[in-house]
Design an enzyme around this catalytic site. Structure first.
Site, mmCIF file in Angstrom:
data_model
loop_
_atom_site.group_PDB
_atom_site.id
_atom_site.type_symbol
_atom_site.label_atom_id
_atom_site.label_comp_id
_atom_site.label_asym_id
_atom_site.label_seq_id
_atom_site.Cartn_x
_atom_site.Cartn_y
_atom_site.Cartn_z
ATOM 1 N N ARG A 39 50.312 49.825 37.423
ATOM 2 C CA ARG A 39 51.064 49.913 38.224
ATOM 3 C C ARG A 39 52.461 50.508 38.530
ATOM 4 O O ARG A 39 52.973 50.905 39.431
ATOM 5 C CB ARG A 39 51.361 48.238 38.740
ATOM 6 N N LYS A 198 31.518 37.406 46.041
ATOM 7 C CA LYS A 198 31.382 36.655 47.544
ATOM 8 C C LYS A 198 31.135 37.565 48.740
ATOM 9 O O LYS A 198 31.933 38.485 48.797
ATOM 10 C CB LYS A 198 32.563 35.794 47.439
ATOM 11 N N GLY A 351 40.553 44.977 42.984
ATOM 12 C CA GLY A 351 41.134 44.799 41.708
ATOM 13 C C GLY A 351 39.968 44.908 40.782
ATOM 14 O O GLY A 351 40.144 45.639 39.733
ATOM 15 N N GLY A 372 44.036 43.092 47.907
ATOM 16 C CA GLY A 372 43.960 42.317 49.220
ATOM 17 C C GLY A 372 44.313 43.197 50.271
ATOM 18 O O GLY A 372 43.887 43.045 51.358
HETATM 19 P P1 ADP Z 1 36.988 43.315 43.716
HETATM 20 O O1 ADP Z 1 38.198 42.549 42.861
HETATM 21 O O2 ADP Z 1 36.714 44.640 43.209
HETATM 22 O O3 ADP Z 1 37.125 43.252 45.377
HETATM 23 P P2 ADP Z 1 35.356 41.141 43.742
HETATM 24 O O4 ADP Z 1 36.364 40.228 43.281
HETATM 25 O O5 ADP Z 1 34.670 40.922 44.966
HETATM 26 O O6 ADP Z 1 35.702 42.493 43.278
HETATM 27 O O7 ADP Z 1 34.001 40.822 42.555
HETATM 28 C C1 ADP Z 1 34.320 41.064 41.373
HETATM 29 C C2 ADP Z 1 33.343 40.074 40.437
HETATM 30 O O8 ADP Z 1 31.922 39.862 40.960
HETATM 31 C C3 ADP Z 1 33.272 40.241 39.042
HETATM 32 O O9 ADP Z 1 33.965 39.383 38.328
HETATM 33 C C4 ADP Z 1 31.671 40.259 38.885
HETATM 34 O O10 ADP Z 1 31.331 39.728 37.434
HETATM 35 C C5 ADP Z 1 31.298 39.567 39.986
HETATM 36 N N1 ADP Z 1 29.743 39.783 39.977
HETATM 37 C C6 ADP Z 1 29.087 40.915 40.729
HETATM 38 N N2 ADP Z 1 27.902 40.840 40.761
HETATM 39 C C7 ADP Z 1 27.663 39.502 40.362
HETATM 40 C C8 ADP Z 1 26.446 38.926 40.054
HETATM 41 N N3 ADP Z 1 25.035 39.284 40.206
HETATM 42 N N4 ADP Z 1 26.428 37.491 39.731
HETATM 43 C C9 ADP Z 1 27.637 36.864 39.331
HETATM 44 N N5 ADP Z 1 28.780 37.804 39.733
HETATM 45 C C10 ADP Z 1 28.881 38.882 40.071
HETATM 46 MG MG MG Z 2 38.583 40.543 42.448
#
Ligand code: ADP
Ligand code: MG
Length: 392
Positions: A39, A198, A351, A372
């Site tokens: 950052r 999610k 992230g 976010g």
């Molecule tokens: P970002 O931070 O890029 O927006 P998210 O926070 O939504 O991404 O998601 C990242 C998390 O999703 C990671 O910690 C990863 O382990 C989890 N993840 C991805 N696929 C699965 C899965 N099939 N089961 C459980 N966790 C998962």
């Molecule tokens: Mg995340």
């Protein structure tokens, strides 16, 4: 809604002026040193440009979530690393209320860093009084903290009304260009890849992207909630059972645009990776868990990505922190790099997604630093820290 940028100000007019720059130095610390400099490095182009024009640079940032002054979250801890990265001494200002004199004494091209903005209660309430205090530290305002722009805080919003001109720094400008313009007026085909843990946090993003994209490829745990909605068994996979209806609605709206994984890599648990196998999406065994997209899906997604002209990716395809379940996520990163070589605009936001492409950044068009903020921006929500800047 293009915003006036630092680039739009005549450089001669900046000479000797005090630039109050809101940066995002919300960095991870370990033993009082910066553990990840990403950052800080992202803000260097703006800081170096200002120094080169002869401006005096006064940096403002938050760090963590303090409930008042907290030595553990003092920005003083980052001054040494900042000095090394900038190659110049950095004057630390422990209290903005008494800092104006220090900023006036800075040499042309000199740099000062103000203590954590969240040490003062007015920051998060967007208090105009605190903004007035911040405003005494500069002659004009630059916001380069895209990652904090979704919050209306004194250092991101109120101060922008008091110090003019109030413009976007180079990092902010890049974020707005690639997340805004590129995705608003995309070169087609435009493919979005969504994954992660999610559906709930991303549902608004899916809804906002749907009318604009040609295809949405879904992976990660998010896909399992869609499997549930179709009626497939998901074993012990991470799913949001209360989001089944939303998943159904999204599928109905998306029609053929929504591309789900053909199959998954499953295992009894993360620890029992040796027992992993590939199954089609309609054959997930009862006592197994989905941890990644399978090889067939990787090839399918790859083919769709490499023929696209704009690709936006948010959310890993599997539990990428735990190899071998990083393979699907890596395959997407490689496909994006390949698409880039063929002339596509490739944008990554989020992230964990940014962490997943660490080392690949140079081969992608843009990796967003704002988790976010990037998602809210894509949802079409106005970001207060951006709105407050002057229109270009
Ligand atoms: P970002 O931070 O890029 O927006 P998210 O926070 O939504 O991404 O998601 C990242 C998390 O999703 C990671 O910690 C990863 O382990 C989890 N993840 C991805 N696929 C699965 C899965 N099939 N089961 C459980 N966790 C998962
Ligand atoms: Mg995340």
């Amino acid at each position: 809604m293009s915003k006036r940028s630092l680039r739009d100000l005549p450089p001669q007019a900046l000479d000797g002026k005090r630039a109050l720059v809101r940066v995002d130095f919300n960095v991870p610390l370990k033993d009082g040193r910066v553990a990840d400099e990403t950052r800080i490095k992202a803000a260097l182009p703006t800081i170096e440009y200002l120094r080169d024009t002869g401006a005096r640079v006064v940096l403002l940032s938050h760090l963590g979530r303090p409930k008042g002054p907290d030595p553990q979250l003092s920005l003083r801890q980052i001054t040494r690393d900042l000095e090394r990265l900038l190659g110049t001494p950095v004057e630390f200002i422990p209290d903005p209320a008494t800092g104006a004199a220090v900023t006036r004494r800075l040499p042309r091209g000199g740099v000062a860093l103000v203590e954590n903005t969240r040490f003062w209660p007015g920051e998060e309430t967007n208090d105009p009084k605190l903004a007035e205090t911040f405003a005494t530290l500069g002659d004009f305002y630059v916001n380069d903290a895209f990652g904090s722009a979704h919050r209306a805080h004194a250092s991101t919003e109120a101060v922008a009304h008091l110090l003019k001109p109030a413009v976007a720094g180079f990092l902010m400008e890049r974020e707005l260009r690639y997340l805004g313009d590129a995705l608003d007026k995309p070169r087609r085909p435009f493919v979005a890849v969504l994954g992660g843990a999610k559906i709930s946090g991303k549902i608004d993003v899916i809804q906002a992207l749907l009318p604009r994209v040609d295809e949405i490829l879904v992976g990660g745990a998010m896909a399992s909630t869609f499997f549930l909605a179709i009626g497939f068994g998901v074993g012990g996979s991470l799913v949001e059972r209360d989001k089944e209806d939303i998943a159904k609605t999204v599928m109905a709206k998306a029609g053929a645009k929504l591309i789900l994984p053909r199959g998954a890599v499953v295992a009894p648990s993360l620890e029992r990776a040796a027992e992993r196998r590939e199954v089609t999406s309609d054959r997930i065994p009862a006592n197994y868990v989905v941890f990644d997209i399978d090889q067939t899906t990787r090839l399918d997604f790859r083919a769709r990505i490499v023929q696209a002209k704009t690709i936006f990716w948010n959310g890993p395809m599997g539990v990428f922190e735990t190899p071998p379940f990083d393979a699907g996520t890596r395959a997407i990163a490689e496909a994006m790099v390949e698409a880039g070589k063929r002339g596509a605009v490739t944008v990554v936001g989020g992230g964990d997604s940014a962490a997943a492409v660490a080392g690949f950044e140079d081969k992608l068009t843009h990796v967003s630093t704002g988790g976010g903020a990037a998602l809210e921006f894509l949802e079409g929500k106005p970001l207060p820290g951006v709105v407050a800047l002057e229109d270009g």
